[in-house]
Scaffold this motif. Structure first.
Motif, PDB file in Angstrom:
ATOM      1  N   SER A 120       0.836  -1.200   0.000  1.00  0.00           N
ATOM      2  CA  SER A 120       0.000   0.000   0.000  1.00  0.00           C
ATOM      3  C   SER A 120       0.874   1.253   0.000  1.00  0.00           C
ATOM      4  N   LEU A 121       1.939   1.222   0.784  1.00  0.00           N
ATOM      5  CA  LEU A 121       2.850   2.373   0.799  1.00  0.00           C
ATOM      6  C   LEU A 121       3.516   2.539  -0.563  1.00  0.00           C
ATOM      7  N   GLU A 122       3.846   1.417  -1.201  1.00  0.00           N
ATOM      8  CA  GLU A 122       4.452   1.512  -2.538  1.00  0.00           C
ATOM      9  C   GLU A 122       3.473   2.137  -3.540  1.00  0.00           C
ATOM     10  N   MET A 123       2.193   1.775  -3.428  1.00  0.00           N
ATOM     11  CA  MET A 123       1.202   2.391  -4.303  1.00  0.00           C
ATOM     12  C   MET A 123       1.097   3.880  -4.013  1.00  0.00           C
ATOM     13  N   GLY A 124       1.162   4.238  -2.728  1.00  0.00           N
ATOM     14  CA  GLY A 124       1.120   5.651  -2.360  1.00  0.00           C
ATOM     15  C   GLY A 124       2.310   6.416  -2.923  1.00  0.00           C
ATOM     16  N   VAL A 125       3.477   5.785  -2.893  1.00  0.00           N
ATOM     17  CA  VAL A 125       4.675   6.419  -3.449  1.00  0.00           C
ATOM     18  C   VAL A 125       4.498   6.632  -4.957  1.00  0.00           C
ATOM     19  N   GLU A 126       3.967   5.627  -5.636  1.00  0.00           N
ATOM     20  CA  GLU A 126       3.730   5.759  -7.080  1.00  0.00           C
ATOM     21  C   GLU A 126       2.734   6.881  -7.356  1.00  0.00           C
ATOM     22  N   ALA A 127       1.697   6.971  -6.516  1.00  0.00           N
ATOM     23  CA  ALA A 127       0.698   8.031  -6.706  1.00  0.00           C
ATOM     24  C   ALA A 127       1.339   9.403  -6.500  1.00  0.00           C
ATOM     25  N   LEU A 128       2.148   9.542  -5.451  1.00  0.00           N
ATOM     26  CA  LEU A 128       2.813  10.832  -5.207  1.00  0.00           C
ATOM     27  C   LEU A 128       3.702  11.198  -6.388  1.00  0.00           C
ATOM     28  N   ALA A 130       3.409  10.211  -9.489  1.00  0.00           N
ATOM     29  CA  ALA A 130       2.579  10.552 -10.657  1.00  0.00           C
ATOM     30  C   ALA A 130       1.986  11.951 -10.514  1.00  0.00           C
ATOM     31  N   SER A 141       8.414  10.399   2.481  1.00  0.00           N
ATOM     32  CA  SER A 141       7.071  10.496   3.060  1.00  0.00           C
ATOM     33  C   SER A 141       6.580   9.124   3.507  1.00  0.00           C
ATOM     34  N   ALA A 142       6.761   8.139   2.640  1.00  0.00           N
ATOM     35  CA  ALA A 142       6.291   6.798   2.973  1.00  0.00           C
ATOM     36  C   ALA A 142       7.053   6.251   4.181  1.00  0.00           C
TER      37      ALA A 142
END
Lengths: 211, 211
Positions: A120-128, A130, A141-142
């Motif tokens: 989930s944190l990795e997805m959040g990093v990808e979203a940030l 993007a 941040s993550a």
């Protein structure tokens, strides 16, 4: 010793094997026999919550027990059984969610890993990224979020079950505190790290709706 | 825009919020309404695979679509719908397993994250450490394993569906190659990193059965 050879147990076994360590695997599902044989693992089939099976598989001589089964109730039952009969074994447990986490921690399991937290944190990093954040900022941040969240879940584990009102009040407080700490952490970071592109970050914050 | 507010979607939303970004969340389950309101998110209830809902939630203006629902078929249906109707949206998808991974990659979804992969590697690192490996060695092993495994799954995604025999032959080959590459990588690392305790590592390899 690995209990459960699903998505999680397989990766753990393959990583260990790549380091030259052949795990013993316990699994209920005979259809995984081919896969285990193919990668050369010792396998024991049957309900891992039966004490004889744990003895037969060699728990008395093992050092580490990787608890990788996905069923929450079975996981707790097995953790209790291992704790009681093989107190020397270090248990490394996969947990499905927070209640599962709290229950295993109460049993004294020290290493408890939420199965979707890191992804989930990795997805959040990808979203940030993007949304225009730099790789360094997104990862930091993550990392900060993780440190705060892991401290919070440990505090919550200590009071879980002591009355719902107190617990939920603390959970709310913990969530708010994580956001506050991260904002403060950013200011401290910004002073130290002149190379980070805070202008870009501010612009993104102004313009973006994430959505 | 986040579709799915379960274990994964919540962490993504909280991480973004901690960076000042308020996501719009789509979820089928009205019982999550309290939680979303509590952390101040815009929420849309209903089946995210209905095009009107995606329009109402603002997909046309969004930049990133975090696909965090756990149901595999719904996830694929939604990815198709978003790809077709909002081709500008970057999709960051959670996937349950390898078949799910292959199917989303075939739809052109670029960022596909296996939901238990990172946690499984963390459990493997903990197991290696408990068996006597140093923190640096354990982390490096997981990093190498990950790099090789991610390259392998991308190769497999390209041939998935092209006849089972060819596919499984390649999968077997990929797994074996990962182990071979990691052993070679270790030798290269050992030459470069005199400070790593290879004596300890060898001793662990000799003595340990993992189990």
């Amino acid at each position: 010793m690995i209990a459960g050879f699903g998505r999680v147990g397989q990766i753990v076994a393959r990583l260990l094997r790549a380091r030259g360590l052949a795990a013993t695997v316990l699994d209920l599902d005979p259809s995984t026999i081919d896969l285990m044989r193919r990668i050369g693992l010792k396998a024991y089939y049957g309900d891992a919550t039966r004490l004889e099976l744990l003895h037969a598989a060699g728990c008395a001589k093992a050092k580490v027990f990787v608890l990788a089964i996905d069923d929450v109730e079975k996981s707790i039952e097995l953790a209790e059984l291992v704790r009681r009969n093989f107190p020397h074994l270090k248990i490394i447990a996969r947990v499905r969610n927070r209640p599962h986490y709290y229950r295993l921690r109460k049993l004294g399991v020290e290493t408890v890993i939420r199965e979707t937290f890191a992804s989930s944190l990795e997805m959040g990093v990808e979203a940030l990224r993007a949304l225009g954040f730099g790789a360094h900022t997104a990862l930091r941040s993550a990392r900060n979020f993780r440190a705060h969240d892991e401290a919070a879940i440990e505090r919550l584990a200590a009071i879980a079950g002591k009355g719902d009102d107190a617990f939920f009040a603390e959970a709310r407080r913990a969530y708010e505190e994580i956001e506050r700490l991260m904002v403060e952490g950013d200011h401290a970071d910004a002073r130290d790290a002149g190379w980070d592109d805070s202008t870009l970050r501010e612009e993104v914050l102004r313009r973006s709706k994430v959505s």
